[in-house]
Design a protein around this motif. Structure first.
Motif, PDB file in Angstrom:
ATOM      1  N   LYS A 120      -5.896   3.493  -7.932  1.00 39.02           N
ATOM      2  CA  LYS A 120      -6.195   4.332  -6.762  1.00 39.02           C
ATOM      3  C   LYS A 120      -6.160   5.809  -7.147  1.00 39.02           C
ATOM      4  O   LYS A 120      -7.034   6.593  -6.789  1.00 39.02           O
ATOM      5  CB  LYS A 120      -5.195   4.063  -5.642  1.00 39.02           C
ATOM      6  CG  LYS A 120      -5.523   4.775  -4.334  1.00 39.02           C
ATOM      7  CD  LYS A 120      -4.580   4.295  -3.241  1.00 39.02           C
ATOM      8  CE  LYS A 120      -4.950   4.913  -1.886  1.00 39.02           C
ATOM      9  NZ  LYS A 120      -4.701   6.343  -1.839  1.00 39.02           N
ATOM     10  N   GLU A 154      -9.333   8.553  -7.159  1.00 36.96           N
ATOM     11  CA  GLU A 154      -9.301   9.823  -6.428  1.00 36.96           C
ATOM     12  C   GLU A 154      -9.542  11.002  -7.364  1.00 36.96           C
ATOM     13  O   GLU A 154     -10.295  11.931  -7.049  1.00 36.96           O
ATOM     14  CB  GLU A 154      -7.962   9.977  -5.704  1.00 36.96           C
ATOM     15  CG  GLU A 154      -7.809   9.050  -4.515  1.00 36.96           C
ATOM     16  CD  GLU A 154      -6.424   9.127  -3.881  1.00 36.96           C
ATOM     17  OE1 GLU A 154      -5.572   9.855  -4.430  1.00 36.96           O
ATOM     18  OE2 GLU A 154      -6.199   8.464  -2.860  1.00 36.96           O
ATOM     19  N   SER A 186     -16.045   6.472  -9.316  1.00 37.11           N
ATOM     20  CA  SER A 186     -14.975   6.459  -8.317  1.00 37.11           C
ATOM     21  C   SER A 186     -15.219   5.382  -7.265  1.00 37.11           C
ATOM     22  O   SER A 186     -14.310   4.623  -6.912  1.00 37.11           O
ATOM     23  CB  SER A 186     -14.868   7.835  -7.644  1.00 37.11           C
ATOM     24  OG  SER A 186     -13.995   7.790  -6.564  1.00 37.11           O
ATOM     25  N   GLU A 213     -12.828   2.177  -6.174  1.00 39.24           N
ATOM     26  CA  GLU A 213     -12.334   2.071  -4.794  1.00 39.24           C
ATOM     27  C   GLU A 213     -12.735   0.729  -4.175  1.00 39.24           C
ATOM     28  O   GLU A 213     -11.970   0.118  -3.417  1.00 39.24           O
ATOM     29  CB  GLU A 213     -12.877   3.227  -3.946  1.00 39.24           C
ATOM     30  CG  GLU A 213     -12.455   4.613  -4.380  1.00 39.24           C
ATOM     31  CD  GLU A 213     -11.026   4.955  -4.023  1.00 39.24           C
ATOM     32  OE1 GLU A 213     -10.220   4.032  -3.789  1.00 39.24           O
ATOM     33  OE2 GLU A 213     -10.697   6.152  -4.008  1.00 39.24           O
ATOM     34  N   ASN A 273     -10.071  -0.011  -1.162  1.00 33.63           N
ATOM     35  CA  ASN A 273      -9.674   1.205  -0.447  1.00 33.63           C
ATOM     36  C   ASN A 273     -10.916   1.756   0.259  1.00 33.63           C
ATOM     37  O   ASN A 273     -11.666   2.541  -0.285  1.00 33.63           O
ATOM     38  CB  ASN A 273      -9.094   2.239  -1.415  1.00 33.63           C
ATOM     39  CG  ASN A 273      -8.652   3.495  -0.700  1.00 33.63           C
ATOM     40  OD1 ASN A 273      -8.426   3.481   0.509  1.00 33.63           O
ATOM     41  ND2 ASN A 273      -8.558   4.588  -1.427  1.00 33.63           N
ATOM     42  N   GLY A 325     -11.585   5.527   0.591  1.00 34.38           N
ATOM     43  CA  GLY A 325     -12.022   6.097  -0.685  1.00 34.38           C
ATOM     44  C   GLY A 325     -13.487   5.811  -0.964  1.00 34.38           C
ATOM     45  O   GLY A 325     -14.224   6.671  -1.471  1.00 34.38           O
TER      46      GLY A 325
END
Length: 632
Positions: A221, A225, A250, A254, A259, A262
């Motif tokens: 995670k 980010e 990214s 994610e 996520n 994200g």
């Protein structure tokens, strides 16, 4: 069976039950520890372990362990981007736990969820509750985490210098403790503030510091980010190939860790890049996906960005009706978030927190003084018994002098603390005025400049016929002149600590003179009653709001009323200053018209002024607008 034997049996059963409970406590704690070690890399495994711990705690009625487990489960849901569910679980945990460390953790998690949901005022309250507990228990690591989180609130509110103050507090603690995860997060947050202040190269350096640490920690995670943030800086620097590479990387990570917030952020960034590259169809597919993931995760900032991207997309394809629709949605939702997070209230919360700390220090000083006085009196009694009356009189004189000196020192300390509080309050009032004026710049000048830029960009889609271009440039020129006038008015207000009635008279007169030159067939009259105290001063915000309402009223009369005469009168009745704007135009019926930005802005400014605003109008009988403001 004797009573003694029964008692022994009961005692034995009690001991067995106690040992069983201790054993179950250890099992629950062990499951929680394993889950929190795994949740970053495997949320599903962590949730499975926490589910087992929750089942044991419920069956054995271990409330404290149950609250601890539920809050850890809430943290895992927050890591997945499910903020509403996470907040509900932490609130449930808060009702079960009594221990300070778990209670502080619940406040911190609720604060983090509220921040992601755009509830900044509630978030700051939660963080300050957590910070109180961590300061009382001298938990430096958690103090750093909370200070870092508070900094993120101020970044969300675009108060970047204040944000960096809190991030640097956290940074000094993390360096002292060599806390790697904390260092990564704080480097990341400082980089965000720097990027928003246009220090892009420095920002890129901090983002890469963060990415390096996250890769060492193997935190997927955190890696996602940091990669997304590095892509953002390359985007700002105009290196589109590098930016697209990092954004896609990214988004891929994610999606793997589920996520959703994200994923929405990464897709929003790719969509913006595609729009800038002139690829609107490709951009639309990313915006659609981003909007879906934003709604699923209920993250306010991502949803706002998706709506804004829709507006840019429709502008690009010349669908101005839908572009305008999404712009309205964006500003309505943005205003709603800002109102729900009243900046003044945030400052008051912080001042109350700092004041409470100073009151505690004063109380501690008084307690120490009381203890010292008690010790001196005890010594005095012993000396009195051994050295006699004369020596005691001298000693009492010395003690009285010393006591007075201590009291004087105490009064000096209290005076200094009060002065400090007054300074803090003054700074917050100044900050509040600056924020209101900057919001005025953002709402008026920002939106107008955006329109000018959009209009210039869209010229390439128009027929190149000279008369059409001339007309379009005339419109842009007129709009630009209006923007410059509004900017000058705002700068005029910002350069004054206070605006007198005389200052307003001069400003309004200049405005009326310009209006007279720009219009034909309308006579203007600005009169100033003898009852008015010309030296009375308004704050810069109040003066600006009064001027803007008058300006808006006159503009409306010129544009829509078909009036031949517009009169402005300023008079004073007792403790009220009264401004009236009258025209002899066609009038209107307020219930029959759709309220536009003009009337709404006038009402909003009157509300900020704490003034009464009356609009009296009848068809074919003209319109009167009255502003009544109480003065000291």
């Amino acid at each position: 069976m004797t009573k003694k034997r029964i008692a022994v049996i009961f005692f034995g059963l009690f001991c067995i039950q106690l040992v069983a409970q201790v054993r179950e406590h250890k099992v629950v704690d062990s499951l929680n520890i394993k889950a929190m070690e795994l949740y970053v890399s495997s949320t599903n495994k962590a949730m499975e372990l926490l589910g087992k711990a929750e089942k044991i705690a419920k069956s054995e009625k271990l409330d404290e362990s149950l609250g601890y487990t539920i809050n850890n489960l809430a943290i895992v849901y927050r890591a997945k981007g499910e903020y509403v569910k996470s907040k509900q679980l932490s609130q449930e945990a808060l009702s079960l736990v009594k221990g300070n460390s778990v209670k502080a953790s619940t406040f911190n998690n609720i604060g983090a969820c509220n921040r992601s949901l755009g509830l900044y005022e509630e978030s700051l309250k939660n963080y300050l509750e957590a910070l109180k507990i961590y300061e009382a228990t001298n938990d430096l690591k958690e103090q750093g985490i909370v200070n870092n989180n508070i900094g993120m609130i101020y970044s969300s509110l675009e108060m970047y210098d204040k944000a960096k103050t809190y991030h640097n507090k956290a940074l000094s603690v993390y360096k002292k403790l060599n806390y790697k995860k904390g260092l990564s997060e704080v480097y990341n947050n400082i980089a965000i503030a720097l990027a928003n202040q246009d220090s892009l190269q420095k920002s890129l350096l901090y983002f890469k510091f963060s990415l390096k640490i996250e890769e060492e920690l193997k935190d997927k995670k955190g890696i996602a980010e940091s990669i997304n943030n590095v892509g953002g800086v390359y985007h700002y620097l105009g290196k589109t190939d590098s930016a697209l590479y990092y954004y896609k990387k990214s988004a891929e990570i994610e999606r793997l860790i589920q996520n959703f917030s994200g994923v929405a952020t990464s897709y929003n960034n790719i969509a913006q890049l595609m729009l800038e590259e002139g690829k609107p169809i490709l951009a639309k597919s990313y915006i659609d996906s981003s909007y879906t993931y934003s709604k699923k995760s209920k993250v306010a900032e991502s949803l706002l960005e998706s709506i804004q991207n829709y507006a840019y997309y429709f502008e690009t394809i010349n669908d101005f009706k839908n572009a305008n629709l999404y712009n309205k949605k964006y500003y309505t939702m943005s205003d709603s978030i800002m109102k729900s997070s009243n900046l003044k209230t945030l400052h008051e919360l912080e001042v109350k927190y700092q004041t409470a700390k100073k009151d505690t220090e004063i109380a501690q000083n008084r307690a120490e003084l009381a203890e010292n006085e008690l010790k001196i009196k005890q010594k005095n009694t012993i000396i009195f018994g051994s050295l006699g009356f004369a020596f005691v009189l001298g000693l009492l004189g010395y003690l009285l002098y010393n006591q007075q000196k201590i009291k004087n020192n105490q009064l000096i300390k209290e005076s200094e603390l009060k002065e400090a509080l007054v300074k803090i309050e003054t700074q917050n009032k100044l900050q509040e005025q600056r924020l209101q004026i900057s919001r005025d710049l953002h709402d008026n000048i920002g939106s107008q400049l955006t329109f000018i830029i959009s209009s210039i960009d869209n010229l390439k889609y128009f027929d190149v016929a000279k008369e059409k271009l001339v007309s379009k440039f005339d419109n842009i020129s007129g709009f630009t002149k209006n923007t410059i006038t509004e900017l000058r008015d705002t700068i005029w207000a910002m350069n004054k600590n206070a605006i007198s009635v005389e200052d307003l008279q001069i400003r309004i007169t200049n405005f009326i003179d310009n209006a007279q030159l720009a219009t034909h067939g309308i006579s203007f009259d600005f009169s100033f009653d003898d009852s008015v105290n010309a030296s009375h001063e308004f704050s810069s915000i109040e003066g600006m709001n009064i001027y803007r309402i008058i300006q808006e009223a006159v503009n409306n009369a010129v544009k829509y009323a078909n009036a031949s005469q517009i009169k402005i009168l300023l008079k004073q009745e007792n403790n009220k200053m009264i401004f009236s704007i009258n025209d002899n135009g066609i009038g209107f019926s307020e219930p029959e018209i759709e309220l536009g930005n003009g009337l709404n802005n006038m009402k909003k400014r009157a509300l900020e002024l704490n003034a009464d605003l009356k609009i009296i109008s009848e068809k074919d009988k003209g319109t009167s607008i009255l502003i009544k403001k109480e003065i000291a």
